[in-house]
Design an enzyme around this catalytic site. Structure first.
Site, PDB file in Angstrom:
ATOM      1  N   SER A 132       0.836  -1.206   0.000  1.00 14.52           N
ATOM      2  CA  SER A 132       0.000   0.000   0.000  1.00 14.52           C
ATOM      3  C   SER A 132       0.864   1.247   0.000  1.00 14.52           C
ATOM      4  O   SER A 132       1.998   1.231   0.458  1.00 14.52           O
ATOM      5  CB  SER A 132      -0.879   0.029   1.251  1.00 14.52           C
ATOM      6  OG  SER A 132      -1.533  -1.192   1.422  1.00 14.52           O
TER       7      SER A 132
HETATM    8  N1  SAH Z   1       0.452  -5.013   4.388  1.00 14.90           N
HETATM    9  C1  SAH Z   1       1.028  -5.474   3.161  1.00 14.90           C
HETATM   10  C2  SAH Z   1       0.076  -5.264   2.005  1.00 14.90           C
HETATM   11  C3  SAH Z   1      -0.110  -6.512   1.244  1.00 14.90           C
HETATM   12  S1  SAH Z   1      -1.388  -6.532   0.037  1.00 14.90           S
HETATM   13  C4  SAH Z   1       2.395  -4.884   2.909  1.00 14.90           C
HETATM   14  O1  SAH Z   1       2.847  -4.043   3.694  1.00 14.90           O
HETATM   15  O2  SAH Z   1       3.046  -5.290   1.952  1.00 14.90           O
HETATM   16  C5  SAH Z   1      -2.596  -7.533   0.827  1.00 14.90           C
HETATM   17  C6  SAH Z   1      -2.233  -8.953   1.083  1.00 14.90           C
HETATM   18  O3  SAH Z   1      -3.387  -9.578   1.634  1.00 14.90           O
HETATM   19  C7  SAH Z   1      -1.844  -9.769  -0.146  1.00 14.90           C
HETATM   20  O4  SAH Z   1      -0.557 -10.247   0.023  1.00 14.90           O
HETATM   21  C8  SAH Z   1      -2.879 -10.901  -0.169  1.00 14.90           C
HETATM   22  O5  SAH Z   1      -2.348 -12.148  -0.573  1.00 14.90           O
HETATM   23  C9  SAH Z   1      -3.304 -10.938   1.287  1.00 14.90           C
HETATM   24  N2  SAH Z   1      -4.595 -11.585   1.554  1.00 14.90           N
HETATM   25  C10 SAH Z   1      -5.761 -11.517   0.852  1.00 14.90           C
HETATM   26  N3  SAH Z   1      -6.709 -12.290   1.445  1.00 14.90           N
HETATM   27  C11 SAH Z   1      -6.115 -12.835   2.550  1.00 14.90           C
HETATM   28  C12 SAH Z   1      -6.567 -13.728   3.567  1.00 14.90           C
HETATM   29  N4  SAH Z   1      -7.798 -14.223   3.593  1.00 14.90           N
HETATM   30  N5  SAH Z   1      -5.691 -14.075   4.527  1.00 14.90           N
HETATM   31  C13 SAH Z   1      -4.429 -13.600   4.533  1.00 14.90           C
HETATM   32  N6  SAH Z   1      -3.942 -12.773   3.612  1.00 14.90           N
HETATM   33  C14 SAH Z   1      -4.780 -12.390   2.616  1.00 14.90           C
END
Ligand code: SAH
Length: 285
Positions: A132
């Protein structure tokens, strides 16, 4: 509902000494109430390199000369500029700004994207997911802290991604439990966080839609992926008085940030500004 008298959860050792922590990945026994199909693997970030190393990931041979040179050494100044900009954009929580100023965002992105690491933009982190943009991370963390004077207690993060937000959270919470459903990103985050030596960050591989009951109750829960509804497990695992911040799909199909406060009077939900997050998906892959 869980009793708030439950003693603090520590999956590894009574005293948080590095020596007492098991090597990762550590497979946890399935919890009662947690389906065994959603096997959770805890991985506490452990050091491999000496602390104090400045620099960036090994430059890729395809990288244009000069793109990475100096950013490790100069990144403090670049981050200070980013923090200044965040403050100008309205982020006022000093602890959030300080944490954003400390974590080297360039270590969490691909070498080829290092020169964009401190711009206010989301960036690809592989497997179709994104880190993000700093403004959104700061905004959500500010909402999550809700003006708290000290650190938050245990925090659950859904969607570890590359581990950047978990690293920022490690400065704002006593314990961070971060779940990722994609094995490739779980491994990447573990790799990214290893050198940071963050004993209070616990990386979990599993479906975050069921939360992580073992660490509950949480003072705060933050999701980095947006679904059509807030999974009931998150509300259950939120401590009384706790706050949840997540993107949520609205009736129009767009996404908005939602803040959920769990109070003795009931669960209060506040819809805020529009956001664009990757979808919340169930299961692991
Ligand atoms: N906070 C992260 C942002 C990652 S984007 C950072 O700093 O990089 C959001 C993430 O949520 C993705 O990697 C995706 O695979 C994950 N995601 C989506 N649904 C999910 C679920 N049910 N459980 C765990 N992770 C999930």
């Amino acid at each position: 509902m869980k009793s708030s008298l439950k003693p603090p959860f520590n999956p590894t050792a009574k005293t948080p000494s590095a020596g007492a922590r098991p090597a990762f990945p550590v497979q946890l026994k399935p919890e009662a109430g947690v389906p065994s199909a959603t096997k959770l693997i805890a991985a506490t970030a452990r050091p491999e390199r000496a602390v104090g190393q400045i620099g960036i990931k090994k430059p890729s041979p395809t990288l244009a000369p000069g793109v990475t040179s100096g950013i490790g050494l100069d990144s403090q100044a670049v981050r200070a500029r980013m923090v200044h900009k965040l403050a100008a954009q309205g982020v006022s929580d000093a602890q959030v700004l300080a944490a954003m100023g400390q974590v080297e965002r360039h270590r969490f992105v691909d070498t080829a994207l290092v020169n964009q690491a401190y711009e206010d933009t989301s960036l690809p982190i592989g497997l179709g997911q994104t880190i993000s943009k700093p403004n959104v991370v700061a905004r959500m963390l500010e909402l999550l802290r809700h003006g708290a004077t000290g650190k938050l207690g245990r925090v659950l993060e859904i969607g570890t991604g590359c581990g950047y937000q978990a690293a920022v959270l490690s400065h704002l919470a006593t314990e961070v439990y971060s779940i990722e459903r994609l094995r490739g990103l779980h491994d990447k985050a573990r790799e990214n966080l290893r050198f940071l030596r963050l004993p209070n960050v616990h990386l979990l591989f599993g479906d975050g839609m069921i939360g992580y009951a073992k660490g509950a109750p949480y003072a705060a829960i933050i999701a980095a992926a947006g679904g059509e509804a807030i999974p009931p497990a998150w509300i259950e695992q939120l401590a009384m008085g706790g706050r949840l911040v997540a993107p949520l799909q609205t009736a129009s199909g767009a996404q908005a940030l939602v803040v959920v406060d769990k109070t003795p009077q009931g669960v209060r939900q506040t819809l805020l500004e529009a956001v664009h997050f990757v979808p919340l998906k169930s299961g692991t892959s």
